[in-house]
Design a protein around this motif. Structure first.
Motif, mmCIF file in Angstrom:
data_model
loop_
_atom_site.group_PDB
_atom_site.id
_atom_site.type_symbol
_atom_site.label_atom_id
_atom_site.label_comp_id
_atom_site.label_asym_id
_atom_site.label_seq_id
_atom_site.Cartn_x
_atom_site.Cartn_y
_atom_site.Cartn_z
ATOM 1 N N ALA A 309 0.822 -1.208 0.000
ATOM 2 C CA ALA A 309 0.000 0.000 0.000
ATOM 3 C C ALA A 309 0.859 1.263 0.000
ATOM 4 O O ALA A 309 0.503 2.277 -0.604
ATOM 5 C CB ALA A 309 -0.933 -0.003 1.203
ATOM 6 N N LYS A 310 2.008 1.223 0.678
ATOM 7 C CA LYS A 310 2.864 2.409 0.784
ATOM 8 C C LYS A 310 3.670 2.647 -0.473
ATOM 9 O O LYS A 310 3.779 3.786 -0.955
ATOM 10 C CB LYS A 310 3.806 2.269 1.980
ATOM 11 N N HIS A 311 4.275 1.590 -1.014
ATOM 12 C CA HIS A 311 5.274 1.756 -2.069
ATOM 13 C C HIS A 311 4.766 1.372 -3.468
ATOM 14 O O HIS A 311 5.472 1.634 -4.447
ATOM 15 C CB HIS A 311 6.501 0.904 -1.738
ATOM 16 N N ALA A 312 3.606 0.731 -3.572
ATOM 17 C CA ALA A 312 3.105 0.326 -4.893
ATOM 18 C C ALA A 312 1.617 0.595 -4.990
ATOM 19 O O ALA A 312 0.802 -0.340 -5.022
ATOM 20 C CB ALA A 312 3.417 -1.154 -5.139
ATOM 21 N N PRO A 313 1.212 1.859 -5.010
ATOM 22 C CA PRO A 313 -0.226 2.170 -5.091
ATOM 23 C C PRO A 313 -0.818 1.669 -6.399
ATOM 24 O O PRO A 313 -0.202 1.724 -7.457
ATOM 25 C CB PRO A 313 -0.263 3.694 -4.996
ATOM 26 N N GLY A 314 -2.052 1.167 -6.315
ATOM 27 C CA GLY A 314 -2.729 0.640 -7.482
ATOM 28 C C GLY A 314 -2.308 -0.757 -7.876
ATOM 29 O O GLY A 314 -2.720 -1.255 -8.924
ATOM 30 N N THR A 315 -1.492 -1.403 -7.077
ATOM 31 C CA THR A 315 -0.982 -2.721 -7.419
ATOM 32 C C THR A 315 -2.000 -3.810 -7.097
ATOM 33 O O THR A 315 -2.953 -3.589 -6.345
ATOM 34 C CB THR A 315 0.328 -2.993 -6.646
ATOM 35 N N ARG A 316 -1.787 -4.971 -7.679
ATOM 36 C CA ARG A 316 -2.553 -6.172 -7.326
ATOM 37 C C ARG A 316 -1.668 -7.028 -6.424
ATOM 38 O O ARG A 316 -0.499 -7.284 -6.743
ATOM 39 C CB ARG A 316 -2.959 -6.945 -8.574
ATOM 40 N N VAL A 317 -2.225 -7.479 -5.312
ATOM 41 C CA VAL A 317 -1.472 -8.237 -4.311
ATOM 42 C C VAL A 317 -2.094 -9.611 -4.185
ATOM 43 O O VAL A 317 -3.331 -9.744 -4.119
ATOM 44 C CB VAL A 317 -1.475 -7.523 -2.937
ATOM 45 N N HIS A 318 -1.232 -10.608 -4.153
ATOM 46 C CA HIS A 318 -1.702 -11.987 -3.947
ATOM 47 C C HIS A 318 -1.012 -12.544 -2.700
ATOM 48 O O HIS A 318 0.218 -12.568 -2.612
ATOM 49 C CB HIS A 318 -1.385 -12.874 -5.149
ATOM 50 N N VAL A 319 -1.816 -12.966 -1.756
ATOM 51 C CA VAL A 319 -1.323 -13.553 -0.505
ATOM 52 C C VAL A 319 -1.588 -15.052 -0.555
ATOM 53 O O VAL A 319 -2.721 -15.482 -0.846
ATOM 54 C CB VAL A 319 -2.016 -12.924 0.719
ATOM 55 N N ARG A 320 -0.542 -15.822 -0.231
ATOM 56 C CA ARG A 320 -0.678 -17.283 -0.238
ATOM 57 C C ARG A 320 -0.098 -17.828 1.059
ATOM 58 O O ARG A 320 1.033 -17.496 1.421
ATOM 59 C CB ARG A 320 0.046 -17.885 -1.434
ATOM 60 N N VAL A 321 -0.916 -18.639 1.734
ATOM 61 C CA VAL A 321 -0.500 -19.291 2.972
ATOM 62 C C VAL A 321 -0.764 -20.778 2.805
ATOM 63 O O VAL A 321 -1.897 -21.183 2.503
ATOM 64 C CB VAL A 321 -1.263 -18.746 4.198
ATOM 65 N N GLU A 322 0.280 -21.586 3.023
ATOM 66 C CA GLU A 322 0.136 -23.026 2.855
ATOM 67 C C GLU A 322 1.031 -23.735 3.853
ATOM 68 O O GLU A 322 2.029 -23.185 4.329
ATOM 69 C CB GLU A 322 0.519 -23.443 1.426
ATOM 70 N N GLY A 323 0.645 -24.974 4.154
ATOM 71 C CA GLY A 323 1.489 -25.754 5.045
ATOM 72 C C GLY A 323 0.693 -26.798 5.791
ATOM 73 O O GLY A 323 -0.543 -26.842 5.769
ATOM 74 N N CYS A 324 1.458 -27.668 6.459
ATOM 75 C CA CYS A 324 0.861 -28.719 7.266
ATOM 76 C C CYS A 324 1.882 -29.142 8.306
ATOM 77 O O CYS A 324 3.068 -28.807 8.224
ATOM 78 C CB CYS A 324 0.432 -29.908 6.400
ATOM 79 N N ALA A 325 1.416 -29.881 9.295
ATOM 80 C CA ALA A 325 2.307 -30.354 10.351
ATOM 81 C C ALA A 325 3.364 -31.269 9.752
ATOM 82 O O ALA A 325 3.063 -32.195 9.001
ATOM 83 C CB ALA A 325 1.504 -31.104 11.417
ATOM 84 N N GLY A 326 4.625 -30.996 10.074
ATOM 85 C CA GLY A 326 5.734 -31.770 9.551
ATOM 86 C C GLY A 326 6.299 -31.214 8.265
ATOM 87 O O GLY A 326 7.423 -31.554 7.883
ATOM 88 N N VAL A 331 4.570 -18.704 3.678
ATOM 89 C CA VAL A 331 3.816 -17.464 3.507
ATOM 90 C C VAL A 331 4.424 -16.720 2.327
ATOM 91 O O VAL A 331 5.649 -16.616 2.208
ATOM 92 C CB VAL A 331 3.858 -16.582 4.762
ATOM 93 N N SER A 332 3.589 -16.192 1.472
ATOM 94 C CA SER A 332 4.054 -15.425 0.312
ATOM 95 C C SER A 332 3.127 -14.250 0.090
ATOM 96 O O SER A 332 1.896 -14.413 0.074
ATOM 97 C CB SER A 332 4.106 -16.316 -0.935
ATOM 98 N N VAL A 333 3.706 -13.053 -0.055
ATOM 99 C CA VAL A 333 2.960 -11.841 -0.392
ATOM 100 C C VAL A 333 3.633 -11.256 -1.631
ATOM 101 O O VAL A 333 4.745 -10.749 -1.569
ATOM 102 C CB VAL A 333 2.954 -10.824 0.764
ATOM 103 N N ARG A 334 2.932 -11.327 -2.765
ATOM 104 C CA ARG A 334 3.494 -10.880 -4.046
ATOM 105 C C ARG A 334 2.615 -9.770 -4.615
ATOM 106 O O ARG A 334 1.394 -9.886 -4.642
ATOM 107 C CB ARG A 334 3.547 -12.056 -5.019
ATOM 108 N N ASN A 335 3.249 -8.699 -5.055
ATOM 109 C CA ASN A 335 2.493 -7.609 -5.654
ATOM 110 C C ASN A 335 3.055 -7.289 -7.034
ATOM 111 O O ASN A 335 4.244 -7.447 -7.304
ATOM 112 C CB ASN A 335 2.505 -6.361 -4.778
ATOM 113 N N SER A 336 2.165 -6.847 -7.909
ATOM 114 C CA SER A 336 2.541 -6.453 -9.263
ATOM 115 C C SER A 336 3.119 -5.043 -9.243
ATOM 116 O O SER A 336 3.093 -4.369 -8.213
ATOM 117 C CB SER A 336 1.315 -6.532 -10.171
ATOM 118 N N PRO A 337 3.631 -4.569 -10.374
ATOM 119 C CA PRO A 337 4.164 -3.197 -10.400
ATOM 120 C C PRO A 337 3.089 -2.170 -10.076
ATOM 121 O O PRO A 337 1.896 -2.380 -10.287
ATOM 122 C CB PRO A 337 4.675 -3.038 -11.833
#
Length: 393
Positions: A309-326, A331-337
């Motif tokens: 929000a601060k450094h890339a206004p108007g960007t599209r952000v994709h948040v991905r959280v995955e995992g399991c025990a063991g 965690v991944s937060v990726r934003n477009s230009p």
């Protein structure tokens, strides 16, 4: 300061030591006079003049015993046997040298004192019984031994006091260092908490305000939505600031309120989406990770959304959280230009730095870098071990 160095004496301490040495010699001098009278011998001019002059010279030499300890002690040890009135000066010289705890110097001066005593016995016309040679050797040796033992005890006491003083000073320095570290850690804690709580809200408010400033084609309803979002975000920021200050001011024994964890990530994304940020969330988590991992995951997503929000206004952000025990928690937060230009916001300097420390304390790894399409990606991997099965007892 060396271990065997004597402490500096004040004028009063120097005076009373010399006065005590002179007072010790007076009974010895009077005893010699009484013995001469009892044996009906003439004291002579040496007893009346020479003896006091030698004692005065020895006492005067003792003024320099701290600066030249060996030379003064050797001079007094050789000269004092010729004067009964200088007995106290000889004892003080031997004790002062012995306090330095140097065996070779002590042995040399003590031997010189005992040897000089054998040559000084002829200065007084005192009748001596046959076979008294052993007494002429034993008495000076005993006197020197008493002085040496006293000096060694004083030296040992000085070393002990110096050691205790150095230990106390070292403890004070360590306490001051611990206090400085505690203050630094507390300042960092306050800064990190303030950043985690406020940076996200303020960034969303700034983004909405930037939209109002740069978009002149918005309808009245869209303007009202943005203004309402700014007001709500500001109100929530104040409420969260009040909560952080309440935690920081609380009694140390009072438990802190629960921190947001993995289950609050959807709410975090929803708030960012409501503020105008184009965010999508993908969650493929099987099970419930530990509190530390969940709380760290929440802070990672929060920091990623804040930076987008601060450094890339108007960007599209994709948040991905995955995992399991063991298998760990990813965690991944990726934003477009960025698609809009806003004035460069001020940087606190605590965001990614504090996040790296937080992830490291949780046992994970953090990575952040630009993407080939001029976007940005923030990724982290947190440990999520298999639960330990309970053994039947």
């Amino acid at each position: 300061m060396k271990a065997d160095a004597a402490p500096r004496l004040g004028r009063w301490q120097q005076t009373w030591r010399l006065a005590a040495a002179a007072a010790v010699g007076v009974p010895a001098w009077l005893s010699v006079g009484v013995l001469l009278r009892w044996q009906e011998a003439e004291p002579g001019s040496w007893f009346r003049v020479g003896d006091p002059l030698v004692a005065l010279g020895c006492l005067t030499a003792l003024l320099w015993r701290r600066r030249y300890p060996l030379a003064v002690a050797l001079t007094v040890a050789i000269a004092s046997p010729a004067s009964a009135l200088a007995t106290g000066a000889a004892l003080l010289a031997l004790a002062s040298l012995s306090a330095r705890r140097r065996p070779v110097e002590i042995a040399v001066v003590s031997s010189a004192f005992v040897t000089a005593s054998q040559f000084a016995v002829g200065l007084y016309p005192v009748a001596r019984p046959p076979g008294s040679l052993w007494f002429q050797l034993a008495f000076p040796a005993l006197t020197a031994g008493i002085a040496v033992a006293t000096g060694l005890a004083v030296g040992a006491r000085r070393v002990e006091v110096r050691s205790l003083r150095e230990r106390a000073e070292s403890a004070e320095r360590e306490q001051a260092a611990r206090a400085d570290r505690a203050r630094a850690l507390e300042r960092n804690r306050i800064a990190r908490e303030m950043h985690d709580v406020l940076a996200h809200r303020i960034s969303l408010v700034a983004m909405q305000a930037g939209v109002l400033d740069h978009r002149s084609d918005l309808s009245a309803e869209e303007n009202r939505v943005l203004v309402r979002g700014i007001a709500d975000g500001s109100h929530q920021a104040l409420e969260e600031l009040r909560g952080v200050l309440g935690v920081l001011r609380a009694d140390p024994g009072r438990p802190e309120p629960p921190q947001p964890s993995l289950d609050r990530v959807p709410d975090l994304v929803a708030d960012a989406r409501a503020s105008g940020l184009d965010v999508t969330l993908t969650t493929t988590v099987s099970g419930t990770p530990s509190d530390v991992a969940g709380r760290t995951c929440y802070r990672i997503v929060q920091e990623g959304l804040t930076n987008a929000a601060k450094h890339a206004p108007g960007t599209r952000v994709h948040v991905r959280v995955e995992g399991c025990a063991g298998g760990g928690l990813g965690v991944s937060v990726r934003n477009s230009p960025a698609t809009a230009r806003n004035p460069r916001p001020p940087a606190s300097g605590f965001g990614l730095l504090g996040l790296t420390e937080r992830v490291g304390l949780a046992g994970g790894e953090l990575d952040h870098r630009p993407t080939p399409d001029n976007g940005y990606v923030l990724t982290a991997r947190l440990p999520w071990p298999n639960p330990t099965p309970e053994r039947n007892t």
